[in-house]
Structure formats: structure tokens, C-alpha cells
Design an enzyme around this catalytic site. Structure first.
Site, mmCIF file in Angstrom:
data_model
loop_
_atom_site.group_PDB
_atom_site.id
_atom_site.type_symbol
_atom_site.label_atom_id
_atom_site.label_comp_id
_atom_site.label_asym_id
_atom_site.label_seq_id
_atom_site.Cartn_x
_atom_site.Cartn_y
_atom_site.Cartn_z
ATOM 1 C CB CYS A 283 -4.467 -2.032 3.867
ATOM 2 S SG CYS A 283 -3.676 -2.105 6.085
ATOM 3 C CB THR B 231 -10.396 -56.031 5.573
ATOM 4 O OG1 THR B 231 -10.032 -56.789 4.679
ATOM 5 C CG2 THR B 231 -11.211 -56.734 7.196
ATOM 6 C CB SER C 165 -6.867 -57.922 7.666
ATOM 7 O OG SER C 165 -5.674 -58.369 7.688
ATOM 8 C CE LYS D 44 -6.869 0.846 3.742
ATOM 9 N NZ LYS D 44 -5.455 1.215 4.101
ATOM 10 C CE1 TYR E 160 -20.250 -56.710 -8.200
ATOM 11 C CE2 TYR E 160 -20.938 -59.112 -8.631
ATOM 12 C CZ TYR E 160 -21.536 -57.523 -8.495
ATOM 13 O OH TYR E 160 -22.481 -57.317 -8.069
ATOM 14 C CB VAL F 246 -6.738 -61.583 11.270
ATOM 15 C CG1 VAL F 246 -6.135 -61.143 11.523
ATOM 16 C CG2 VAL F 246 -8.319 -60.722 12.100
ATOM 17 C CD GLU G 130 -2.593 0.688 2.818
ATOM 18 O OE1 GLU G 130 -3.139 1.465 3.007
ATOM 19 O OE2 GLU G 130 -2.681 0.284 3.446
#
Length: 659
Positions: A184, A476, A373, A119, A489, A367, A49
């Protein structure tokens, strides 16, 4: 490398070394900084400015000599830029119009003075008393200003416009992006002018500022810039007065920021005795994509914002002033604990809600000793602890098959025991062999039937055991696998609630590492988790090698997950085209993958992503944890039969150019 072709615009903010009320000195220093910016291929450069005079001139602003000298300096800069047409420069000066003085920003280029922006909000409290000198831009009607070059004489001329000035704001249109300006104090108001400018199409907001330093003020100022860039879906370029303008009771620091959509890209060194220049490449295309998806981001039907067309040249730099994160799903070090804790909490509370809603107090979970997992089991354990349910109600079932290795089997058993869940081991070998016999499939033919039969047998066990105990099946699979269709699938693709469904592979590994190092108190459990992290990704559907090690490594077939996660993030989060993703991947993975490797895996990504949508169209519920999600009920609604032709053709064209 033409960065404009890929949707980027190079901008800079400068805080030059100035002398108060010495316009000649200031102009020369501004010229020097412009030259520095040109050497770095900057396209739009913003100064602070009132930089032609310095901000802290006080009552000297009333002096005609200073006003005239500022105007003379402005014209000198215009002539200077005539020989440098590739850059737009924004400077500040006091400008007298009729009987009032205005604090204005002047937009300059090789074409001349493109426009003047006054401004609007004039501070008049504490150490600021600008209303003593300056009128608000709101007091202006739409005018044009004539600047007689040789005489540096200022007149107001409504009929024969040369330099437009508007109290309603201006938007400057370039080939590569549109920008607006505020000054500003405008930023500190409840409704900054930049908000309307952004709504009207400004991709970038430049702020010429003279903000003094107080304890804690820079932190607040920085947050204002950051938040306004986020609210406006814009870039915000902020340039403030430097240390050399300090006088009387005020000290300035030269704080400069460049922010984009809520993130600070770069900021200057404060309290520097020399001129400061910061540069960044703004992702205009990404900003516009976010606005495109925001159905509330609509321009007002009537407005008075002035439109200014201007020219800037293409940029073909040797480097980019921007870093591209190769792992966009992984939080930064500063945000790691908070972000990973949030992901873990979202997963656990999502599962907790499902259990409460269904009145279920038992679950089954497969697991394998693999990473996905493991994370799902850790989420489930925390969920049961949260609900006050016994961990024994978690039935962890490991189901060894033809490809199960001793390492993954041992880790699966050890992990379940260390967590105190009910351990079940059910081999799938005999059941799958019987299935091969029933469907007359040769077990030595290790094709897709051989692999998928195992995955579906495991899912059948999990589903039936869940029915037996009155529980539900916790899924998982992760988001990266869903993107690539790397799931069978109605096999591991299916569950009753998928806790990892929006967690990409790179984040799975990061999250498990964080849990091991932060939340796991027992050394034995930590060691198990780290060994799982060191295990190669594999579905283990093909027999192990003679050495007993994993024979089927996922990334050898589908490519590095870090690349696919990067591709997925760019495609879904920003809507990037293939050529742009390739370009950004080259920047992010420079030195790690060749351009040819990137294109190879990007092509595979697109082929699989399009071909496998039918699997994503019927995935089970799961918690959304980040900005990218593939749920057909949430963020991604794609036809299962869409053609990938356009995307692959764009990459083929790049290959032809390279050849």
C-alpha cells in the site's frame, strides 16, 4: 500452447468479498477466488492488504483472538494449497513478532509459507492512523518465523529458520520470472521499495493495498501504478480492499490494476458487491529486453535483499489474457490526435531545422501520386508555412515513366496544384531509353536493370534540379521499405533529407488519412488524398496492363506491409526471436493469416532485412519519430554482411515440427 515457453507469466489481482474481523468467512472466500484463478491457469495471485482479517479492524488488531485466528487461517490456506501446487498466492495479515505487530504479506504455495514481507511505510495522517497498531518493517532485523502448525503458536527463531522475514525486501525467484512485494503506502513514497527490488532483478511487483476512495483519488492511484511500472521496467500488480470492507468513515472500492512497463493492461470494476478477479499475461521477455538495453539498469554491488527460490508449474491455456496489437505503430483512438500531430510536427520541424542550417529556401521533391510522396509533400508544405517561405519555392516534380498510370499521374498533378507548389513534369522515358542504348540493355528485358534505371534517372533529375535552383532534395521513402530494402540503391534510396525515414508504411497511411480528415479544409484536396489512399502500393516501374491499371503491386511481391511492420516492431523494439514473433503474430492476426502464411512472410522478411542492410548503412538524415528507427547513426547498427542462418533455421525447425 505453453505461454511460458514464449516468455509470458500469468498473474492476477483479486479483491474478495470480505467481512470485517471474520477470518473464517474471509478464508473461505479467498479459497473460492483461488479456485477461480486456477481454472484460468493463473500462476501468481495477489490479494489485498490484511485480507485475512480485513483492513478496517481498528483496535481489534490488538486482540489476541483476532491475531491467533488470522494465523490459523494462514495455516488453513497453506494446507489448501498443498493440493494445488501450480499457483503462488500472496495474502495479507497482522503478525505479532516479539512485542510488536506487523502488517505483512505472506507468500504461499504448495511448498508452504515461502516468505513474509513487512510493510515499511506506515501512514499516520488524515483518516489513516496505522502506527497506532503496526510497527514499520524497518524496525525488524533479519529474522525467521516459526509457525507451529497444529497449535498455531508463533515464535521467533533465528537459528532454525523456517519462514524468512526481511526488512530489506525479498525477491522470489521462479523459473519464469522474479517478483517482489510492497504494501500500500510503500508505493506512495518518493522512493518506493519496489524501485530497489526492480534494480535487484524483480520483473514483477505485487502491491497488497487498502486504499480508500475519495473524489479523484482513483485517477491518481492509477497513474502511480502506471508510472511505477514504467520507471521500474516491470509489471505492477495492485490489489486493493473491496467495498465490503467499508466501515465508519472509510469507503473502499476494490480497485485492482495490472500494469506493464508504463501501460495499464487490465483494471477491475470498482464498487462491486462481489469478489473481483483480474488476470493478465505478463511479457517477462520484453521487460528483460528493455533492461538489457538500458545501460544504467545495473544492480548495486552490495545489498541485503533476500533471495527466495520457489516453484510454479508450466501453463498451457486455451487462450491468452492479453491482446496483441496487430498494428503497433498506429496510435489508439484515444491517443490518435495527439500522437499523429506529434509525428507531423517532428517531421516538419526536422526539415525546418535542416533548411535553416543550410540557408536553403527551395526544395525539390518527386511527386508520384503515391502515398509516400504525398506525405512528404504535405510535410514540406507545412514546413514552408512554418518558416514563412512561399510554397512556390517547393518544386514538385512528377516524372512519368513506363509504368505510370493515369490515376497516379492525375492525382500527382492535382495534389500539387491544390497545395500551391510549383509543378514540374519531366518524362523519364526518352532518357531511360537512351540509357538502355548506351549500356546495351534490351528494353524488352524487364529485369532489375530495367526497373532500377528508372529510379536512378528520377533521382538524378531531382538532384540536378535542386542544384539548378539552389535547393535540396526532400526524400520520400518510408521505414518499411528500408527494412525490406524495397528501394533502388542510390536511386529513391537517396536524398538530402528523408522526412519519412522512420515512419513505417502503416503509419504513413494513417497519418495521411488524419491530415485529410482533420487538417485539410478544401473538399477537393480531401478527395484527392482519399483517392491516393485507395491506390494500391506500387513503384510503377513495369508497364501498366491493357486496362491501364497498375500492373506491379508491391504487396504481391514482398507481402502485406501490416505483417512486415509487426515483424519489424517485435524484432527491433523487443528483440524477439523468430519463433516468438511467429507466436505473437498468430495471436495478433488470428483468423486473418494462417500460421503457414505468417511463416512464409516472416522468412521473406528476415532474408530481405539481412540482405539489404548495406542500403540502410548509408541512408540520408531524417527525423526519428518513434521508438523504432533504422538509422545507422541512431538506433540500429548492424553489419552489412551478417548471416541470416540462425533466424531462418529457427523457423525451419518449426516447419519440421508442424509436418
Amino acid at each position: 500452447m505453453n505461454i511460458n515457453d514464449y516468455g509470458f507469466l500469468r498473474v492476477a489481482a483479486a479483491s474478495p468479498k470480505l467481512k470485517v474481523a471474520d477470518c473464517d468467512y474471509n478464508t473461505e472466500e479467498i479459497k473460492r477466488v483461488i479456485e477461480q484463478a486456477l481454472q484460468n491457469n493463473v500462476q501468481i495471485l495477489c490479494f489485498p492488504e490484511l485480507c485475512l482479517t480485513a483492513y478496517s479492524c481498528g483496535d481489534l488488531f490488538f486482540q489476541k483472538a483476532l491475531q491467533q485466528k488470522a494465523l490459523e487461517s494462514l495455516c488453513k490456506l497453506v494446507r489448501f494449497l498443498e493440493e494445488r501446487p501450480s499457483i503462488i498466492t500472496i495474502v495479507g495479515l497482522p503478525l505479532r513478532i516479539k512485542n510488536s505487530l506487523y502488517n505483512v504479506a505472506a507468500v504461499l504455495s504448495g511448498e508452504g509459507i515461502l516468505g513474509l514481507v513487512p510493510k515499511i511505510y506506515i501512514p499516520n495522517n488524515n483518516e489513516y492512523y496505522e502506527k497506532r497498531w503496526f510497527a514499520s518493517g524497518d524496525d525488524l532485523t533479519d529474522l525467521t518465523v516459526n509457525i507451529e502448525g497444529d497449535k498455531f503458536d508463533l515464535t521467533v527463531d533465528i537459528e532454525s529458520s523456517k519462514v524468512p522475514i526481511s526488512s530489506k525486501g525479498m525477491i522470489f525467484h521462479t523459473t519464469f520470472g522474479c517478483f517482489g512485494i510492497e504494501i500500500c503506502e510503500d508505493l506512495w513514497m518518493p522512493v518506493p521499495p519496489s524501485s530497489e527490488l526492480a534494480i535487484q532483478g524483480a520483473d514483477l511487483i505485487f502491491n497488497l493495498s487498502a486504499s480508500n476512495e475519495l473524489v479523484g483519488k482513483n485517477r491518481y492511484r492509477r497513474s502511480l501504478v502506471q508510472q511505477q511500472s514504467g520507471r521500474c521496467n516491470a509489471a505492477y500488480i495492485y490489489a486493493s480492499a473491496g467495498w465490503n470492507e467499508s466501515t465508519t468513515d472509510m469507503v473502499f472500492s476494490g480497485a485492482c490494476f495490472i500494469a506493464e512497463n508504463g501501460s495499464i493492461l487490465v483494471e477491475s470494476e470498482r464498487f462491486s458487491a462481489e469478489s473481483e478477479l483480474i488476470i493478465a499475461d505478463i511479457d517477462i521477455e520484453a521487460l528483460r529486453y528493455d533492461r538489457l538495453k538500458n545501460c544504467n539498469y545495473l544492480s548495486a554491488t552490495s545489498h541485503n535483499t533476500m533471495k527466495i527460490n520457489c516453484y510454479i508449474d508450466f501453463v498451457t491455456p486455451d487462450k491468452m489474457f492479453r491482446r496483441f496489437n496487430p498494428h503497433p505503430f498506429i496510435p489508439t483512438q484515444e491517443e490518435k490526435d495527439e500522437s499523429l500531430s506529434e509525428v507531423f510536427d517532428i517531421q516538419t520541424h526536422g526539415l525546418a531545422k535542416r533548411l535553416l542550417h543550410t540557408g536553403t529556401e527551395k526544395v525539390t521533391i518527386g511527386v508520384s501520386g503515391g502515398l509516400d510522396s504525398t506525405l512528404a509533400l504535405l510535410v514540406t508544405v507545412k514546413t514552408f508555412d512554418l518558416l514563412g517561405l512561399p510554397r512556390q519555392n517547393i518544386y514538385g516534380i512528377t516524372m512519368p515513366g513506363f509504368g505510370t498510370t493515369g490515376r497516379t499521374y492525375d492525382n500527382a498533378i492535382a495534389l500539387m496544384k491544390s497545395l500551391g507548389v510549383t509543378v514540374k513534369e519531366i518524362s523519364i522515358v526518352n532518357a531511360v531509353m537512351q540509357h538502355f542504348k548506351d549500356i546495351e540493355h534490351d528494353p524488352d528485358n524487364r529485369d532489375v536493370t530495367y526497373e532500377n534505371s528508372q529510379a536512378r534517372e528520377r533521382t538524378q533529375i531531382l538532384m540536378d534540379y535542386a542544384n539548378k535552383i539552389g535547393g535540396l532534395v526532400v526524400g520520400t521513402g518510408n521505414m518499411s521499405e528500408l527494412a525490406l530494402g524495397w528501394a533502388t540503391y542510390n536511386g529513391d534510396h537517396m536524398s538530402m533529407y528523408g522526412v519519412n525515414t522512420s515512419v513505417p508504411k502503416t503509419l504513413v497511411a494513417t497519418l495521411v488519412t488524419w491530415i485529410a480528415d482533420t487538417l485539410t479544409k478544401e473538399e477537393a484536396s480531401r478527395n484527392i488524398l482519399h483517392d491516393i489512399l485507395d491506390t494500391p502500393f506500387s513503384p510503377e516501374l513495369l508497364p501498366a496492363g491493357e486496362d491501364g491499371k497498375i500492373a506491379q503491386k508491391t504487396e504481391q511481391f514482398v507481402g502485406p506491409y501490416e505483417l512486415h511492420d509487426f515483424f519489424l516492431h517485435r524484432m527491433l523494439r523487443y528483440g524477439d526471436a523468430p519463433s516468438r514473433i511467429r507466436f505473437l503474430a498468430e495471436q495478433a492476426f488470428a483468423g486473418e493469416y494462417s500460421p503457414e502464411e505468417l511463416v512464409k512472410w516472416l522468412k521473406l522478411f528476415y532474408r530481405r532485412f539481412f540482405a539489404q542492410q548495406f542500403k540502410r548503412s548509408c541512408i540520408p538524415d531524417g527525423p526519428k519519430v518513434g521508438s523504432v528507427n533504422l538509422s545507422p547513426r541512431s538506433d540500429w547498427r548492424m553489419p552489412s554482411d551478417a548471416s541470416v542462418h540462425i533466424w531462418l533455421t529457427e523457423l525451419e525447425e518449426w516447419n519440421e515440427v508442424k509436418l
